[in-house]
Motif scaffolding. Structure first.
Motif, PDB file in Angstrom:
ATOM      1  N   VAL B 117       1.149  -4.813 -12.453  1.00 34.94           N
ATOM      2  CA  VAL B 117       0.963  -3.642 -11.591  1.00 34.94           C
ATOM      3  C   VAL B 117       2.251  -3.340 -10.837  1.00 34.94           C
ATOM      4  N   LEU B 118       2.924  -4.407 -10.364  1.00 30.25           N
ATOM      5  CA  LEU B 118       4.179  -4.229  -9.625  1.00 30.25           C
ATOM      6  C   LEU B 118       5.223  -3.545 -10.491  1.00 30.25           C
ATOM      7  N   MET B 119       5.252  -3.900 -11.782  1.00 29.95           N
ATOM      8  CA  MET B 119       6.196  -3.250 -12.691  1.00 29.95           C
ATOM      9  C   MET B 119       5.742  -1.837 -13.045  1.00 29.95           C
ATOM     10  N   ALA B 120       4.426  -1.622 -13.034  1.00 30.27           N
ATOM     11  CA  ALA B 120       3.918  -0.305 -13.434  1.00 30.27           C
ATOM     12  C   ALA B 120       4.140   0.731 -12.353  1.00 30.27           C
ATOM     13  N   ILE B 121       4.274   0.310 -11.091  1.00 27.16           N
ATOM     14  CA  ILE B 121       4.465   1.287 -10.013  1.00 27.16           C
ATOM     15  C   ILE B 121       5.755   2.084 -10.217  1.00 27.16           C
ATOM     16  N   PRO B 122       6.941   1.440 -10.382  1.00 30.01           N
ATOM     17  CA  PRO B 122       8.133   2.253 -10.664  1.00 30.01           C
ATOM     18  C   PRO B 122       8.077   2.967 -12.004  1.00 30.01           C
ATOM     19  N   PHE B 123       7.428   2.349 -13.009  1.00 29.96           N
ATOM     20  CA  PHE B 123       7.364   2.983 -14.330  1.00 29.96           C
ATOM     21  C   PHE B 123       6.649   4.325 -14.251  1.00 29.96           C
ATOM     22  N   TYR B 124       5.419   4.294 -13.709  1.00 32.70           N
ATOM     23  CA  TYR B 124       4.667   5.550 -13.626  1.00 32.70           C
ATOM     24  C   TYR B 124       5.258   6.478 -12.580  1.00 32.70           C
ATOM     25  N   GLY B 125       5.864   5.909 -11.515  1.00 28.65           N
ATOM     26  CA  GLY B 125       6.491   6.760 -10.511  1.00 28.65           C
ATOM     27  C   GLY B 125       7.622   7.574 -11.089  1.00 28.65           C
ATOM     28  N   ILE B 126       8.490   6.901 -11.875  1.00 25.93           N
ATOM     29  CA  ILE B 126       9.621   7.609 -12.480  1.00 25.93           C
ATOM     30  C   ILE B 126       9.127   8.567 -13.556  1.00 25.93           C
ATOM     31  N   LYS B 127       8.065   8.160 -14.281  1.00 29.50           N
ATOM     32  CA  LYS B 127       7.509   9.020 -15.311  1.00 29.50           C
ATOM     33  C   LYS B 127       6.913  10.282 -14.692  1.00 29.50           C
ATOM     34  N   ASN B 128       6.293  10.118 -13.508  1.00 38.31           N
ATOM     35  CA  ASN B 128       5.651  11.276 -12.890  1.00 38.31           C
ATOM     36  C   ASN B 128       6.646  12.201 -12.215  1.00 38.31           C
ATOM     37  N   ALA B 129       7.576  11.636 -11.453  1.00 44.36           N
ATOM     38  CA  ALA B 129       8.377  12.469 -10.564  1.00 44.36           C
ATOM     39  C   ALA B 129       9.873  12.311 -10.778  1.00 44.36           C
ATOM     40  N   THR B 142      10.087   8.670   7.595  1.00 47.53           N
ATOM     41  CA  THR B 142      11.512   8.700   7.949  1.00 47.53           C
ATOM     42  C   THR B 142      12.227   7.654   7.125  1.00 47.53           C
ATOM     43  N   ILE B 143      13.567   7.690   7.159  1.00 47.33           N
ATOM     44  CA  ILE B 143      14.348   6.697   6.428  1.00 47.33           C
ATOM     45  C   ILE B 143      14.237   5.334   7.104  1.00 47.33           C
ATOM     46  N   LEU B 144      13.812   5.327   8.377  1.00 48.28           N
ATOM     47  CA  LEU B 144      13.737   4.060   9.116  1.00 48.28           C
ATOM     48  C   LEU B 144      12.683   3.135   8.524  1.00 48.28           C
ATOM     49  N   LEU B 145      11.691   3.718   7.864  1.00 48.86           N
ATOM     50  CA  LEU B 145      10.599   2.907   7.342  1.00 48.86           C
ATOM     51  C   LEU B 145      10.872   2.400   5.928  1.00 48.86           C
ATOM     52  N   LEU B 146      12.108   2.546   5.456  1.00 49.70           N
ATOM     53  CA  LEU B 146      12.436   2.125   4.086  1.00 49.70           C
ATOM     54  C   LEU B 146      12.102   0.654   3.827  1.00 49.70           C
ATOM     55  N   PRO B 147      12.516  -0.302   4.690  1.00 50.01           N
ATOM     56  CA  PRO B 147      12.166  -1.702   4.394  1.00 50.01           C
ATOM     57  C   PRO B 147      10.664  -1.938   4.359  1.00 50.01           C
ATOM     58  N   MET B 148       9.932  -1.265   5.268  1.00 48.02           N
ATOM     59  CA  MET B 148       8.479  -1.426   5.294  1.00 48.02           C
ATOM     60  C   MET B 148       7.851  -0.924   4.002  1.00 48.02           C
ATOM     61  N   ASN B 149       8.331   0.227   3.519  1.00 48.60           N
ATOM     62  CA  ASN B 149       7.753   0.790   2.306  1.00 48.60           C
ATOM     63  C   ASN B 149       8.024  -0.094   1.097  1.00 48.60           C
ATOM     64  N   VAL B 150       9.264  -0.649   1.029  1.00 46.86           N
ATOM     65  CA  VAL B 150       9.580  -1.533  -0.090  1.00 46.86           C
ATOM     66  C   VAL B 150       8.722  -2.785  -0.010  1.00 46.86           C
ATOM     67  N   LEU B 151       8.587  -3.308   1.226  1.00 46.32           N
ATOM     68  CA  LEU B 151       7.816  -4.528   1.409  1.00 46.32           C
ATOM     69  C   LEU B 151       6.348  -4.311   1.069  1.00 46.32           C
ATOM     70  N   SER B 152       5.839  -3.118   1.384  1.00 46.48           N
ATOM     71  CA  SER B 152       4.405  -2.889   1.192  1.00 46.48           C
ATOM     72  C   SER B 152       4.036  -2.910  -0.281  1.00 46.48           C
ATOM     73  N   ASP B 153       4.951  -2.520  -1.170  1.00 43.42           N
ATOM     74  CA  ASP B 153       4.670  -2.621  -2.598  1.00 43.42           C
ATOM     75  C   ASP B 153       4.427  -4.074  -2.990  1.00 43.42           C
ATOM     76  N   PHE B 154       5.313  -4.960  -2.493  1.00 42.98           N
ATOM     77  CA  PHE B 154       5.187  -6.365  -2.871  1.00 42.98           C
ATOM     78  C   PHE B 154       3.944  -6.983  -2.243  1.00 42.98           C
ATOM     79  N   THR B 155       3.711  -6.700  -0.951  1.00 42.30           N
ATOM     80  CA  THR B 155       2.573  -7.359  -0.298  1.00 42.30           C
ATOM     81  C   THR B 155       1.252  -6.873  -0.868  1.00 42.30           C
ATOM     82  N   SER B 156       1.167  -5.573  -1.215  1.00 47.38           N
ATOM     83  CA  SER B 156      -0.126  -5.097  -1.701  1.00 47.38           C
ATOM     84  C   SER B 156      -0.438  -5.686  -3.073  1.00 47.38           C
ATOM     85  N   THR B 157       0.579  -5.809  -3.933  1.00 44.44           N
ATOM     86  CA  THR B 157       0.283  -6.412  -5.240  1.00 44.44           C
ATOM     87  C   THR B 157       0.017  -7.898  -5.108  1.00 44.44           C
ATOM     88  N   LEU B 158       0.726  -8.559  -4.173  1.00 43.02           N
ATOM     89  CA  LEU B 158       0.443  -9.981  -3.948  1.00 43.02           C
ATOM     90  C   LEU B 158      -0.978 -10.160  -3.437  1.00 43.02           C
TER      91      LEU B 158
END
Lengths: 92, 227
Positions: B117-129, B142-158
């Protein structure tokens, strides 16, 4: 009480506390989610499919905390790193 | 603890094959054989066989669910989501066999599925947009939340991996403990409960996969309308 007895008792007791608090809190939260979902379904029976799906997902996400507590308790009981360390020290 | 990773079933070319791998192969074989026999003689002239009708009902149901949840073309996500759902559901249904060691109660299996699923998120994201639209997701409020957004992908799949593992493993442990205490009748309701919660977990895993994987697609439509 020697160090091994303290570590064993503390591990068992903290596993019990962990699963007790974690299970209790997340069950209460899941109950709120289910109650809100059911009342929403009673008000709008036409949207029952969408509401029940969202409720299931929300309940699963609420349940994650309890599952974390369960995993930590299992680690403390069955694969305790502190206990293994003490055992390996005692074996020397 | 019921650790199927440590129980060696047989050795193959000098490597020990553990029960998790063996039961994964069994589930795969069941799915492949069912699909093979259902699709063996498909033609439009004669009446479809009963197996084919059953399979079509399952696939159609999954397609409708995927379409409702992703608001998108379902065939794009169905290969990933449907396979995961069918795998977990079949593993759960097969767990009513007494000797069957359910493969999903091993952290290795669930971690592998969450990694997919973690690999599929960028795959389908790039395929879609496209790459730009996908990267824009991470700077959303905002750009300030960039680390949080990156982290949330990993934590949600974990969290998906741990959730599936914990649910399945708890069912297996409760079953084995009750089997030690009271071998008659009493394990039966817990087994039924485990079967029910296992199917619910399969559904939830699939739903969460769709939600994470299709999270980028609305961005594309919005940006197109703005331009």
């Amino acid at each position: 009480m020697d160090i091994m007895a303290i570590i064993g008792a503390a591990s068992a007791f903290s596993a019990a506390i962990c699963i007790a608090i974690g299970g209790f809190a997340s069950c209460v939260g899941e109950g709120y989610a289910a109650a809100s979902g059911l009342s929403a379904m009673a008000q709008q029976p036409d949207e029952a499919g969408t509401i029940s799906r969202t409720t299931f997902v929300c309940m699963a996400i609420c349940e994650t905390g309890a599952i974390y507590c369960f995993v930590v308790a299992m680690i403390l009981i069955f694969a305790n790193p502190f206990w293994n360390h003490v055992i390996s020290l005692a074996a020397k | 603890m019921e650790n199927y990773d440590a129980q060696i079933a047989f050795t193959l070319f000098g490597y020990g094959i553990n029960w998790t791998i063996v039961s994964t192969w069994i589930v795969m074989a069941v799915l492949v054989l069912l699909a093979f026999f259902a699709g063996k003689n498909i033609n439009t002239n004669k009446k479809p066989s009963r197996l084919q009708t059953a399979m079509e009902a399952i696939v159609l149901c999954m397609r409708n669910q995927v379409r409702e949840m992703s608001n998108d073309e379902p065939l794009k996500y169905l290969p990933l989501v449907g396979t995961q759902f069918l795998f977990i559901a079949t593993a759960n249904i097969l767990s009513i066999l007494p000797w069957f060691k359910i493969p999903v109660s091993s952290l290795s299996t669930t971690a592998a599925m969450a990694f997919m699923v973690l690999m599929a998120i960028p795959f389908y994201g790039i395929k879609n947009a496209g790459v730009k639209g996908y990267l824009k997701k991470y700077t959303e409020p905002t750009i300030l939340l960039l680390p949080m957004n990156v982290l949330s992908d990993f934590t949600s799949t974990l969290a998906m991996a741990i959730r599936l593992f914990g649910n399945m493993c708890s069912g297996v442990i409760i079953g084995s403990i009750l089997m030690l205490l009271v071998p008659f009748i009493l394990p039966l309701p817990m087994t039924i409960l485990g079967l029910f919660s296992g199917l619910i977990q399969a559904y939830i895993f699939a739903v969460l996969t769709i939600i994470f994987v299709s999270s980028v697609s609305p961005v594309k439509k919005e940006t197109k309308e703005e331009k």
